[in-house]
Design a protein around this motif. Structure first.
Motif, PDB file in Angstrom:
ATOM      1  N   SER A  62       0.878  -1.172  -0.160  1.00 29.66           N
ATOM      2  CA  SER A  62       0.050  -0.109   0.069  1.00 29.66           C
ATOM      3  C   SER A  62       0.947   1.215   0.068  1.00 29.66           C
ATOM      4  CB  SER A  62      -0.806   0.051   1.126  1.00 29.66           C
ATOM      5  OG  SER A  62      -0.162   0.213   2.451  1.00 29.66           O
ATOM      6  N   SER A  63       0.484   2.426  -0.398  1.00 26.45           N
ATOM      7  CA  SER A  63       0.867   3.769  -0.400  1.00 26.45           C
ATOM      8  C   SER A  63       1.322   4.181   1.240  1.00 26.45           C
ATOM      9  CB  SER A  63       0.182   4.640  -1.197  1.00 26.45           C
ATOM     10  OG  SER A  63      -1.221   4.960  -0.536  1.00 26.45           O
ATOM     11  N   SER A  64       0.741   3.488   1.934  1.00 20.76           N
ATOM     12  CA  SER A  64       1.216   3.753   3.435  1.00 20.76           C
ATOM     13  C   SER A  64       2.446   2.651   3.996  1.00 20.76           C
ATOM     14  CB  SER A  64      -0.008   3.603   4.331  1.00 20.76           C
ATOM     15  OG  SER A  64      -0.403   2.437   4.257  1.00 20.76           O
ATOM     16  N   GLY A  65       2.707   1.738   3.067  1.00 17.67           N
ATOM     17  CA  GLY A  65       3.959   1.083   3.262  1.00 17.67           C
ATOM     18  C   GLY A  65       3.275  -0.457   4.098  1.00 17.67           C
ATOM     19  N   PHE A  66       2.178  -0.506   4.161  1.00 16.64           N
ATOM     20  CA  PHE A  66       1.683  -1.874   4.831  1.00 16.64           C
ATOM     21  C   PHE A  66       1.785  -2.950   3.457  1.00 16.64           C
ATOM     22  CE2 PHE A  66      -1.576  -0.634   8.133  1.00 16.64           C
ATOM     23  CZ  PHE A  66      -0.425   0.215   8.959  1.00 16.64           C
ATOM     24  N   ILE A  67       2.106  -3.966   4.040  1.00 18.53           N
ATOM     25  CA  ILE A  67       2.272  -5.046   3.022  1.00 18.53           C
ATOM     26  C   ILE A  67       1.272  -6.189   3.151  1.00 18.53           C
ATOM     27  CG2 ILE A  67       3.840  -7.161   2.347  1.00 18.53           C
ATOM     28  CD1 ILE A  67       6.357  -5.452   2.929  1.00 18.53           C
ATOM     29  N   GLY A  68       0.627  -6.669   2.203  1.00 22.54           N
ATOM     30  CA  GLY A  68      -0.525  -7.623   2.125  1.00 22.54           C
ATOM     31  C   GLY A  68      -0.105  -8.855   1.264  1.00 22.54           C
ATOM     32  N   PHE A  78       2.441  -6.253   8.144  1.00 24.13           N
ATOM     33  CA  PHE A  78       2.521  -7.428   7.503  1.00 24.13           C
ATOM     34  C   PHE A  78       1.300  -8.178   7.714  1.00 24.13           C
ATOM     35  CE2 PHE A  78       4.906  -9.897   4.467  1.00 24.13           C
ATOM     36  CZ  PHE A  78       4.974 -11.115   5.028  1.00 24.13           C
ATOM     37  N   ASP A  79       0.576  -8.198   6.572  1.00 22.43           N
ATOM     38  CA  ASP A  79      -0.881  -8.830   6.690  1.00 22.43           C
ATOM     39  C   ASP A  79      -0.914  -9.836   5.987  1.00 22.43           C
ATOM     40  OD1 ASP A  79      -3.398  -9.337   7.084  1.00 22.43           O
ATOM     41  OD2 ASP A  79      -4.101  -7.294   6.888  1.00 22.43           O
ATOM     42  N   VAL A  80      -1.107 -11.211   6.740  1.00 25.46           N
ATOM     43  CA  VAL A  80      -0.845 -12.282   5.690  1.00 25.46           C
ATOM     44  C   VAL A  80      -2.565 -12.955   5.980  1.00 25.46           C
ATOM     45  CG1 VAL A  80      -0.199 -14.758   5.242  1.00 25.46           C
ATOM     46  CG2 VAL A  80       1.273 -12.740   5.874  1.00 25.46           C
ATOM     47  N   ARG A  81      -2.970 -13.170   4.533  1.00 29.25           N
ATOM     48  CA  ARG A  81      -4.555 -13.940   4.556  1.00 29.25           C
ATOM     49  C   ARG A  81      -4.566 -15.094   3.802  1.00 29.25           C
ATOM     50  NH1 ARG A  81      -8.720  -8.761   5.127  1.00 29.25           N
ATOM     51  NH2 ARG A  81      -7.227  -7.325   6.094  1.00 29.25           N
ATOM     52  N   ASN A  82      -5.350 -15.874   4.005  1.00 25.57           N
ATOM     53  CA  ASN A  82      -5.496 -17.281   3.460  1.00 25.57           C
ATOM     54  C   ASN A  82      -6.757 -17.118   2.359  1.00 25.57           C
ATOM     55  OD1 ASN A  82      -5.737 -19.763   2.462  1.00 25.57           O
ATOM     56  ND2 ASN A  82      -6.660 -20.745   4.021  1.00 25.57           N
ATOM     57  N   ASN A  83      -6.388 -16.733   0.913  1.00 30.60           N
ATOM     58  CA  ASN A  83      -7.421 -16.843   0.050  1.00 30.60           C
ATOM     59  C   ASN A  83      -7.243 -17.990  -0.966  1.00 30.60           C
ATOM     60  OD1 ASN A  83      -5.390 -15.629  -1.735  1.00 30.60           O
ATOM     61  ND2 ASN A  83      -6.319 -14.085  -2.162  1.00 30.60           N
ATOM     62  N   ALA A  84      -6.861 -19.125  -0.531  1.00 31.40           N
ATOM     63  CA  ALA A  84      -6.411 -20.130  -1.452  1.00 31.40           C
ATOM     64  C   ALA A  84      -7.866 -20.741  -2.077  1.00 31.40           C
ATOM     65  CB  ALA A  84      -5.810 -21.262  -0.656  1.00 31.40           C
ATOM     66  N   GLU A  85      -9.001 -20.276  -1.459  1.00 32.91           N
ATOM     67  CA  GLU A  85     -10.093 -20.780  -1.973  1.00 32.91           C
ATOM     68  C   GLU A  85     -10.688 -19.636  -2.730  1.00 32.91           C
ATOM     69  OE1 GLU A  85     -13.017 -21.184   1.224  1.00 32.91           O
ATOM     70  OE2 GLU A  85     -11.689 -22.708   2.212  1.00 32.91           O
ATOM     71  N   ASP A  86     -11.521 -19.995  -4.040  1.00 32.27           N
ATOM     72  CA  ASP A  86     -11.835 -18.924  -4.915  1.00 32.27           C
ATOM     73  C   ASP A  86     -13.107 -18.140  -4.143  1.00 32.27           C
ATOM     74  OD1 ASP A  86     -12.403 -17.633  -7.185  1.00 32.27           O
ATOM     75  OD2 ASP A  86     -13.588 -19.362  -8.045  1.00 32.27           O
ATOM     76  N   VAL A  87     -12.520 -17.183  -3.521  1.00 30.08           N
ATOM     77  CA  VAL A  87     -13.474 -16.124  -2.963  1.00 30.08           C
ATOM     78  C   VAL A  87     -12.927 -14.671  -2.869  1.00 30.08           C
ATOM     79  CG1 VAL A  87     -14.361 -17.587  -1.172  1.00 30.08           C
ATOM     80  CG2 VAL A  87     -12.316 -16.253  -0.437  1.00 30.08           C
ATOM     81  N   GLU A  88     -13.742 -13.817  -2.960  1.00 32.48           N
ATOM     82  CA  GLU A  88     -13.094 -12.322  -3.056  1.00 32.48           C
ATOM     83  C   GLU A  88     -12.259 -12.021  -1.939  1.00 32.48           C
ATOM     84  OE1 GLU A  88     -15.453  -8.994  -4.556  1.00 32.48           O
ATOM     85  OE2 GLU A  88     -17.142 -10.598  -4.393  1.00 32.48           O
ATOM     86  N   GLY A  91     -13.442 -11.852   2.054  1.00 28.51           N
ATOM     87  CA  GLY A  91     -13.892 -13.113   2.689  1.00 28.51           C
ATOM     88  C   GLY A  91     -12.879 -13.941   3.064  1.00 28.51           C
ATOM     89  N   SER A  92     -11.681 -13.390   3.059  1.00 27.59           N
ATOM     90  CA  SER A  92     -10.660 -14.443   3.346  1.00 27.59           C
ATOM     91  C   SER A  92     -10.339 -14.106   4.831  1.00 27.59           C
ATOM     92  CB  SER A  92      -9.177 -14.083   2.612  1.00 27.59           C
ATOM     93  OG  SER A  92      -8.939 -12.765   2.757  1.00 27.59           O
ATOM     94  N   SER A  93      -9.594 -15.355   5.308  1.00 28.24           N
ATOM     95  CA  SER A  93      -9.214 -15.448   6.748  1.00 28.24           C
ATOM     96  C   SER A  93      -8.149 -14.751   7.055  1.00 28.24           C
ATOM     97  CB  SER A  93      -9.199 -16.831   7.408  1.00 28.24           C
ATOM     98  OG  SER A  93      -8.208 -17.466   6.674  1.00 28.24           O
ATOM     99  N   LYS A  94      -7.855 -14.068   8.106  1.00 27.08           N
ATOM    100  CA  LYS A  94      -6.631 -13.267   8.544  1.00 27.08           C
ATOM    101  C   LYS A  94      -5.462 -13.868   9.519  1.00 27.08           C
ATOM    102  CE  LYS A  94      -5.685  -8.470  10.069  1.00 27.08           C
ATOM    103  NZ  LYS A  94      -6.366  -7.348  10.172  1.00 27.08           N
ATOM    104  N   SER A  95      -4.392 -13.513   9.108  1.00 29.41           N
ATOM    105  CA  SER A  95      -3.513 -13.894  10.186  1.00 29.41           C
ATOM    106  C   SER A  95      -2.467 -12.669  10.526  1.00 29.41           C
ATOM    107  CB  SER A  95      -2.664 -14.928  10.068  1.00 29.41           C
ATOM    108  OG  SER A  95      -3.132 -15.994   9.588  1.00 29.41           O
ATOM    109  N   GLU A  96      -2.661 -12.018  11.543  1.00 26.89           N
ATOM    110  CA  GLU A  96      -1.863 -10.823  11.871  1.00 26.89           C
ATOM    111  C   GLU A  96      -0.549 -11.367  12.670  1.00 26.89           C
ATOM    112  OE1 GLU A  96      -3.513  -7.776  14.412  1.00 26.89           O
ATOM    113  OE2 GLU A  96      -5.092  -7.957  13.313  1.00 26.89           O
ATOM    114  N   VAL A  97       0.589 -10.662  11.623  1.00 31.40           N
ATOM    115  CA  VAL A  97       1.943 -10.857  12.172  1.00 31.40           C
ATOM    116  C   VAL A  97       2.442  -9.813  13.066  1.00 31.40           C
ATOM    117  CG1 VAL A  97       4.181 -11.337  11.371  1.00 31.40           C
ATOM    118  CG2 VAL A  97       2.272 -12.231   9.940  1.00 31.40           C
ATOM    119  N   PHE A  98       2.311  -8.481  12.569  1.00 38.40           N
ATOM    120  CA  PHE A  98       2.783  -7.474  13.444  1.00 38.40           C
ATOM    121  C   PHE A  98       1.569  -6.831  14.026  1.00 38.40           C
ATOM    122  CE2 PHE A  98       6.140  -8.007  10.470  1.00 38.40           C
ATOM    123  CZ  PHE A  98       7.250  -8.367  11.230  1.00 38.40           C
TER     124      PHE A  98
END
Length: 98
Positions: A62-68, A78-88, A91-98
């Motif tokens: 993002s322009s604010s420096g956040f990484i997805g 640093f925002d990691v989400r599981n979007n392995a399923e065919d969804v927008e 609607g994905s699940s989220k795992s916060e790292v920081f």
């Protein structure tokens, strides 16, 4: 694998040997500025390349420096989400790292 830079300054990674990104079914990934804000950078995987209904955002800065990873709406550094399923991405699940 081919790398093409088009007139809109998008980089296409494509399977096979092609000269132009005429067939989007060959496009494996698109490196581009976010078309909505033109300040953020994303790697988009077209739905046609994996047989899905929605394009996937594999990587986003993002322009604010956040990484997805798996999202184009990172809410932490640093925002990691599981979007392995065919969804927008919303609607994905989220795992916060920081």
């Amino acid at each position: 694998m081919s790398l093409i830079l088009n007139h809109q300054n998008k980089m296409y990674f494509m399977s096979g040997s092609v000269l132009t990104p005429a067939s989007h079914s060959l496009v494996s990934a698109i490196f581009e500025l976010d078309p909505k804000d033109r300040k953020s950078f994303q790697i988009r995987i077209p739905a046609q390349s994996f047989g899905g209904n929605h394009d996937r955002i594999a990587f986003y800065v993002s322009s604010s420096g956040f990484i997805g990873v798996g999202t184009k709406n990172p809410t932490t550094l640093f925002d990691v989400r599981n979007n392995a399923e065919d969804v927008e991405a919303s609607g994905s699940s989220k795992s916060e790292v920081f």
